[in-house]
Design a protein around this motif. Structure first.
Motif, PDB file in Angstrom:
ATOM      1  N   LEU A  87      20.986  21.446  95.948  1.00 11.43           N
ATOM      2  CA  LEU A  87      22.186  21.628  96.756  1.00 11.43           C
ATOM      3  C   LEU A  87      21.844  21.627  98.248  1.00 11.43           C
ATOM      4  CD1 LEU A  87      23.919  24.401  94.615  1.00 11.43           C
ATOM      5  CD2 LEU A  87      24.581  21.988  94.767  1.00 11.43           C
ATOM      6  N   ALA A  88      20.712  22.231  98.606  1.00 12.47           N
ATOM      7  CA  ALA A  88      20.279  22.209 100.009  1.00 12.47           C
ATOM      8  C   ALA A  88      19.955  20.788 100.445  1.00 12.47           C
ATOM      9  CB  ALA A  88      19.062  23.112 100.191  1.00 12.47           C
ATOM     10  N   LYS A  89      19.346  20.016  99.560  1.00 12.46           N
ATOM     11  CA  LYS A  89      19.008  18.626  99.889  1.00 12.46           C
ATOM     12  C   LYS A  89      20.258  17.760  99.980  1.00 12.46           C
ATOM     13  CE  LYS A  89      14.533  19.165  97.645  1.00 12.46           C
ATOM     14  NZ  LYS A  89      13.766  19.254  98.910  1.00 12.46           N
ATOM     15  N   LEU A  90      21.298  18.095  99.201  1.00  6.61           N
ATOM     16  CA  LEU A  90      22.566  17.384  99.309  1.00  6.61           C
ATOM     17  C   LEU A  90      23.181  17.623 100.679  1.00  6.61           C
ATOM     18  CD1 LEU A  90      24.761  15.698  97.830  1.00  6.61           C
ATOM     19  CD2 LEU A  90      25.814  17.877  97.156  1.00  6.61           C
ATOM     20  N   SER A  91      23.058  18.849 101.186  1.00  5.86           N
ATOM     21  CA  SER A  91      23.564  19.167 102.522  1.00  5.86           C
ATOM     22  C   SER A  91      22.860  18.329 103.579  1.00  5.86           C
ATOM     23  CB  SER A  91      23.365  20.662 102.797  1.00  5.86           C
ATOM     24  OG  SER A  91      23.818  21.008 104.081  1.00  5.86           O
ATOM     25  N   ILE A  92      21.551  18.137 103.430  1.00  2.00           N
ATOM     26  CA  ILE A  92      20.798  17.320 104.386  1.00  2.00           C
ATOM     27  C   ILE A  92      21.255  15.865 104.324  1.00  2.00           C
ATOM     28  CG2 ILE A  92      18.489  16.443 104.935  1.00  2.00           C
ATOM     29  CD1 ILE A  92      17.371  19.108 103.980  1.00  2.00           C
ATOM     30  N   CYS A  93      21.565  15.374 103.115  1.00  2.00           N
ATOM     31  CA  CYS A  93      22.067  14.007 102.975  1.00  2.00           C
ATOM     32  C   CYS A  93      23.361  13.820 103.772  1.00  2.00           C
ATOM     33  CB  CYS A  93      22.308  13.672 101.500  1.00  2.00           C
ATOM     34  SG  CYS A  93      20.809  13.509 100.507  1.00  2.00           S
ATOM     35  N   GLY A  94      24.280  14.785 103.659  1.00  2.00           N
ATOM     36  CA  GLY A  94      25.526  14.701 104.407  1.00  2.00           C
ATOM     37  C   GLY A  94      25.285  14.720 105.902  1.00  2.00           C
ATOM     38  N   TRP A  95      24.359  15.585 106.349  1.00  3.97           N
ATOM     39  CA  TRP A  95      24.062  15.663 107.780  1.00  3.97           C
ATOM     40  C   TRP A  95      23.467  14.358 108.296  1.00  3.97           C
ATOM     41  CZ3 TRP A  95      24.744  17.120 112.423  1.00  3.97           C
ATOM     42  CH2 TRP A  95      23.760  16.980 113.382  1.00  3.97           C
ATOM     43  N   LYS A  96      22.575  13.743 107.548  1.00  4.45           N
ATOM     44  CA  LYS A  96      21.969  12.491 107.982  1.00  4.45           C
ATOM     45  C   LYS A  96      23.033  11.427 108.215  1.00  4.45           C
ATOM     46  CE  LYS A  96      17.371  12.942 105.878  1.00  4.45           C
ATOM     47  NZ  LYS A  96      16.442  12.393 104.854  1.00  4.45           N
ATOM     48  N   VAL A  97      24.014  11.364 107.320  1.00  6.48           N
ATOM     49  CA  VAL A  97      25.049  10.330 107.424  1.00  6.48           C
ATOM     50  C   VAL A  97      25.927  10.575 108.647  1.00  6.48           C
ATOM     51  CG1 VAL A  97      27.101   9.375 106.322  1.00  6.48           C
ATOM     52  CG2 VAL A  97      25.049   9.822 104.970  1.00  6.48           C
ATOM     53  N   LEU A  98      26.487  11.766 108.778  1.00  8.83           N
ATOM     54  CA  LEU A  98      27.410  12.006 109.891  1.00  8.83           C
ATOM     55  C   LEU A  98      26.684  11.991 111.232  1.00  8.83           C
ATOM     56  CD1 LEU A  98      27.392  15.199 111.140  1.00  8.83           C
ATOM     57  CD2 LEU A  98      28.173  15.659 108.825  1.00  8.83           C
ATOM     58  N   SER A  99      25.443  12.459 111.247  1.00  8.23           N
ATOM     59  CA  SER A  99      24.675  12.454 112.486  1.00  8.23           C
ATOM     60  C   SER A  99      24.382  11.030 112.945  1.00  8.23           C
ATOM     61  CB  SER A  99      23.367  13.224 112.295  1.00  8.23           C
ATOM     62  OG  SER A  99      22.560  13.142 113.444  1.00  8.23           O
ATOM     63  N   ALA A 100      23.934  10.186 112.005  1.00  8.61           N
ATOM     64  CA  ALA A 100      23.612   8.805 112.365  1.00  8.61           C
ATOM     65  C   ALA A 100      24.848   8.064 112.850  1.00  8.61           C
ATOM     66  CB  ALA A 100      23.000   8.085 111.164  1.00  8.61           C
ATOM     67  N   TYR A 101      25.982   8.319 112.189  1.00 11.07           N
ATOM     68  CA  TYR A 101      27.202   7.618 112.590  1.00 11.07           C
ATOM     69  C   TYR A 101      27.664   8.055 113.979  1.00 11.07           C
ATOM     70  CZ  TYR A 101      31.879   5.823 112.828  1.00 11.07           C
ATOM     71  OH  TYR A 101      32.998   5.162 113.253  1.00 11.07           O
ATOM     72  N   LEU A 102      27.731   9.356 114.209  1.00 12.07           N
ATOM     73  CA  LEU A 102      28.224   9.843 115.492  1.00 12.07           C
ATOM     74  C   LEU A 102      27.277   9.478 116.633  1.00 12.07           C
ATOM     75  CD1 LEU A 102      29.596  13.341 114.407  1.00 12.07           C
ATOM     76  CD2 LEU A 102      30.927  11.343 115.099  1.00 12.07           C
ATOM     77  N   LYS A 103      25.985   9.455 116.373  1.00 13.45           N
ATOM     78  CA  LYS A 103      25.037   9.047 117.414  1.00 13.45           C
ATOM     79  C   LYS A 103      25.213   7.570 117.753  1.00 13.45           C
ATOM     80  CE  LYS A 103      21.345  12.419 116.590  1.00 13.45           C
ATOM     81  NZ  LYS A 103      19.940  12.615 116.161  1.00 13.45           N
TER      82      LYS A 103
END
Length: 445
Positions: free
Chosen positions: A140-156
């Protein structure tokens, strides 16, 4: 104020958990649940977690004066009352979890979120993959990191400045409307990137298809690395017309909409069930002699009838492990970033694009105000003279507890005994798995 006895107290009782249908359901079936787990539920929900019984026992004793209390006294008129200790269990205790919801909302608005626009993001995964997260909660913690990677890369990429970084608070939810195991992410995300401590750039419109593909890639890559799936599974899933991965982005919430942000914060870590939407039917009141739980959907348009033991078994799968984090902060809102800004005296800087309206320091909530928000009652305001009250002692010695409670006529023997050596099983319980996300076969065999 003169008192007739050294133990002339009132009792602060904002709730009566033992009178609730939920309490009665837990109390009547928790011992049977532990005893029947391996035979009836291990194939669906994995091995029994011993921590579950700790949570259940703590909940059954929550708010019980027999286990200690605080003495609270009005500084003006001398009025006193007793305030029982709470269990502080997440998800399982409705009262304590609601306090946590309020605390999180206050913390987020006063200490984390900046005066910039935000949006809600929701990340969902297909049913086929959910079982891996049920059997291995570390994913579940790794799933949270997956979500962060996606939104972070897009917004950057949407804000192409050197050093641009978004901020996010991501909460993991494991439950659907009827408590089925459905791990997904709810996030409060800055609607753009922080360029530095003093400026913020907005993001353009979103392209959901690209985001879903990116999220799918991150999750499948993570599960393969963890040894849960192989290339054959990935190839099969990539051939699906509907992938089952989904990314939802809500409407923009402007910084002056504190109520909207607060409601969203409350929503993303809400409890996995609602007492108001459940009806418990004890075995002696059931037509077939088997206890039932009738649960209504959030939209009030449908309801399901569960065997009480099955409903409770499904519910305990959502109890976080001891020390398991369910909310994480990333980017500009990460603990490290906030710590560095505080060290540099820059954490209160206001991004140039958004004017400051209120100082976060002025709205820190103490314990009494949080209780007031949950129960619409302030335990540190005297009910007789409206003067300020304060906690004057904590009573934890069993001898003193008994003296005080006997004086007040409140001493009683607890009604949940240790498990009996010879359990009595209810035969042929029927499980309602019409909305189950978990295969019925035994993964552990």
């Amino acid at each position: 104020m003169a008192q007739s006895s050294p133990y002339d107290f009132d009792i602060y009782q904002p709730r009566n958990p033992k009178a609730s249908a939920y309490y009665k359901c837990v109390e009547n079936h928790f011992e049977e649940l532990e005893q029947a787990w391996d035979d009836m539920y291990k194939s669906r929900y994995g091995y029994w977690r011993t921590y579950v019984m700790t949570v259940i026992f703590k909940y059954l004793d929550c708010g019980d004066l027999h286990f200690g209390f605080a003495r609270v006294r009005c500084e003006e008129c001398g009025h006193e009352y007793l305030l029982a200790f709470s269990c502080k269990r997440r998800q399982f205790c409705p009262s304590c979890h609601q306090k946590r919801v309020v605390e999180y909302s206050e913390w987020l608005l006063t200490n984390v979120l900046k005066d910039v626009p935000h949006r809600q993001w929701v990340f969902s995964i297909p049913k086929r993959l959910r079982i891996y997260f049920l059997y291995d909660r570390k994913l579940l913690a790794k799933l949270s990191i997956c979500g962060w990677k996606v939104l972070s890369a897009y917004l950057k990429s949407a804000v192409p400045y050197d050093g641009a970084v978004p901020g996010a608070s991501i909460a993991v939810q494991t439950y659907g409307d009827f408590q089925n195991f459905n791990p997904h992410l709810h996030a409060i995300v800055s609607d753009g990137c922080f360029i530095d401590d003093d400026s913020f750039r907005m993001a353009p419109a979103f392209m959901l298809e690209d985001l879903e593909e990116a999220f799918q890639y991150e999750v499948l890559k993570m599960l393969k690395k963890e040894g849960k799936i192989n290339d054959a599974v990935i190839e099969n899933m990539l051939s699906w017309h509907h992938t089952g991965f989904h990314v939802y982005i809500g409407d923009r919430i402007y910084p002056d909409d504190k109520a909207g942000l607060g409601n969203l914060a409350n929503y993303i870590i809400r409890a996995c069930f609602s007492q108001e939407r459940m009806i418990y039917i004890p075995a002696e009141e059931s037509t077939d002699g088997i206890a039932k739980v009738v649960y209504t959907s959030k939209d009030r348009k449908s309801r399901k009838v569960f065997n009480a033991l099955d409903w409770l078994a499904q519910l305990v799968t959502h109890i976080p492990n001891r020390y398991e984090q369910t909310v994480r902060y990333y980017g500009f809102y990460s603990n490290k970033s906030r710590g560095l800004r505080k060290k540099a005296n820059a954490d209160d800087n206001i991004p140039a694009i958004i004017p400051n309206e209120l100082s976060s320091k002025e709205f820190r909530q103490n314990w009494a105000r949080l209780i007031q928000k949950v129960y619409e009652f302030d335990p540190l305001i005297c009910p007789k003279c409206q003067g300020p009250m304060r906690i004057i002692s904590f009573i934890e010695e069993i001898e003193i507890i008994e003296i005080i409670l006997r004086h007040l006529g409140l001493w009683d023997i607890h009604n949940h005994d240790p498990p009996q050596p010879d359990p009595v099983y209810i035969s042929e319980l029927i499980y309602d798995d019409s909305d189950s996300q978990v295969p019925a076969f035994d993964y552990w065999s």
